[in-house]
Structure formats: C-alpha cells, structure tokens
Enzyme design. Structure first.
Site, short mmCIF file in Angstrom:
data_model
loop_
_atom_site.label_atom_id
_atom_site.label_comp_id
_atom_site.label_asym_id
_atom_site.label_seq_id
_atom_site.Cartn_x
_atom_site.Cartn_y
_atom_site.Cartn_z
N CYS A 2 0.87 -1.17 0.00
CA CYS A 2 0.00 0.00 0.00
C CYS A 2 0.90 1.22 0.00
O CYS A 2 1.59 1.50 0.99
CB CYS A 2 -0.91 0.01 1.22
SG CYS A 2 -1.95 1.48 1.32
N GLU A 103 -4.17 1.09 -5.94
CA GLU A 103 -3.25 0.07 -6.39
C GLU A 103 -3.20 0.09 -7.91
O GLU A 103 -4.19 0.45 -8.56
CB GLU A 103 -3.68 -1.31 -5.88
CG GLU A 103 -2.57 -2.34 -5.90
CD GLU A 103 -1.35 -1.91 -5.11
OE1 GLU A 103 -0.40 -1.39 -5.74
OE2 GLU A 103 -1.34 -2.06 -3.88
#
Length: 249
Positions: A2, A103
């Site tokens: 992340c 993402e």
C-alpha cells in the site's frame, strides 16, 4: 503493498468512531504518500489518542534515519520475527483510518492502470499499523508508522499480490490492546477481508504524482476517459528519495 491512500473522515467523526480522547485538525487528503504526515491511533494505559506521525517506520535502535531504508509496509506473516518490527508488534500497534487506497494493475497489454479501492458498504477502512518513537542524540524525537499488509482476498488478487490488513469489529479493540493481547494473538488478527468486502474502480493516472491532490483523484473514469488515457500511457512518476512508493519486501 500500500503506497498511496486517501483519508477524508472529519475529525469529529473519528473521535466518535474510535472513542478518542483528543482531536486533530487534519484536512481531507486524497493522495497520501510515503514520508508525509498520517493520522494514526494508538492506546496507552487504556487511553486512546490520535496523532500525526511520519509514514515511514524507523525502529528506535536506528542511529541515523537518513541512512535507514524507508519502511512503509510490514508483512503480517513475518513482522513478529523481523528486527525492525518485532518490538512494535508487541508494544507499538496502532490503527490508521482511511477512506480507500490505490493500487496499480498491469493489464494484458502490459500497461499499468490505477484503481481506487474502498469498502463495499461505504464504511471507513481501518488499517492495522505499527508505530515507533525514534529519539536522536540531540534529544530530537520523531514518531513514525507503517501499514501491515497481508495476502490479497478474492477481489484484490486480480489487481495485486498484497493488500493492507484491515480490522473490523472487535479486532480493532484487540489490536490496540497491547497490555492484554500478546504477539501471537495479535498476528492472528491481521487477515485478508472476506470476499465481497471491497469494491474498486479505475481512476486517472494523476494519482501517480505525489503532488496531486483533490476529490477528482477518486472519481471513476468512464470508458471514454480510459480509452483516451490509453492513447498515451503515463507511468507513475518516481519521486526523489524520501517521497516515493517503495516496496521493501
């Protein structure tokens, strides 16, 4: 990993949701990047507070943070064994409120496209995190934190091979309770969410710039906009040391 996320919860809502003793004025952020300040919550002696810390974990035994690698994520499977994280797993667990995270997925054509990922029911995300207080030789102090990651669940496995560990319900209370919940029990809390818990949509490639900010970053792209972006692919902009997305695992 992340490496970008959004946090737009109003301060008053965070106080109510997480039973905090204090409030910090933290404006809505749509593109939080490593080394920037992030809002984290921890519990000490039963008192739960929210603090602004640097995103990029620095263990307290490091002599010079400028010469230490940028640790923005910690793998749940190995965090209790790694020298950098094992003390924090025991004494420095925290949560990191978020609205969603980003993402990049590589398509069949080899082009990487960003997606914005949120809870399917629209509720806030609660990342499991670790924090550390670093003290320098001249008395300076820096609080830092990182996000714990796990194997992806069904939805995210098609995008990336890791995802943040997200806590729900009683797991939030247990994760923060470092007095009574030991390392073994805590690591068992960091698990992928069940299938159906998340949803995602494509967003503009501007999210790859650390200086990009604003609600337009999370807006879903239409098919026409996606096609227009594919005409001239834009790779995520690399940021100089101290501000980039780094996967150290």
């Amino acid at each position: 990993m992340c490496g970008r996320y959004a946090a737009t919860l109003p301060p008053e809502m965070m106080v109510e949701l997480f039973n905090l003793l204090n409030k910090i004025d933290f404006p809505p952020r749509y593109n939080i990047a490593p080394t920037q300040p992030i809002a984290v919550i921890w519990e000490q002696q039963g008192r739960r507070t929210i603090q602004l810390v640097r995103w990029g974990f620095v263990p307290n035994w490091v002599k010079d943070p400028r010469e230490f690698s940028l640790l923005i994520n910690a793998r749940a499977e190995t965090m209790a064994e790694k020298p950098s994280f094992r003390d924090a797993v025991r004494h420095g667990r925290c949560i990191i409120p978020a609205s969603g995270y980003y993402e990049w997925m590589k398509g069949k054509d080899g082009v990487r496209r960003p997606y914005y990922i949120t809870m399917a029911d629209g509720s806030p995300m609660v990342f499991a995190g670790l924090y550390s207080n670093w003290s320098g030789p001249s008395g300076e102090e820096v609080d830092t934190a990182c996000i714990v990651t796990v194997e992806p669940n069904l939805e995210i496995s098609s995008i990336y091979d890791r995802m943040p560990a997200m806590l729900t319900g009683e797991a939030v209370e247990l994760w923060l309770n470092t007095r009574e919940v030991d390392v073994k029990a805590a690591t068992q809390l960091a698990l992928p969410l069940p299938p159906g818990s998340l949803r995602y949509h494509p967003v503009g490639k501007a999210i790859g710039r650390a200086d990009a900010e604003g609600p337009e970053l999370i807006r879903p792209l239409s098919d026409e906009e996606l096609a227009a972006e594919e005409v001239k692919p834009v790779k995520p902009k690399k940021v100089a040391s101290g501000g980039g997305q780094l996967d150290l695992f």
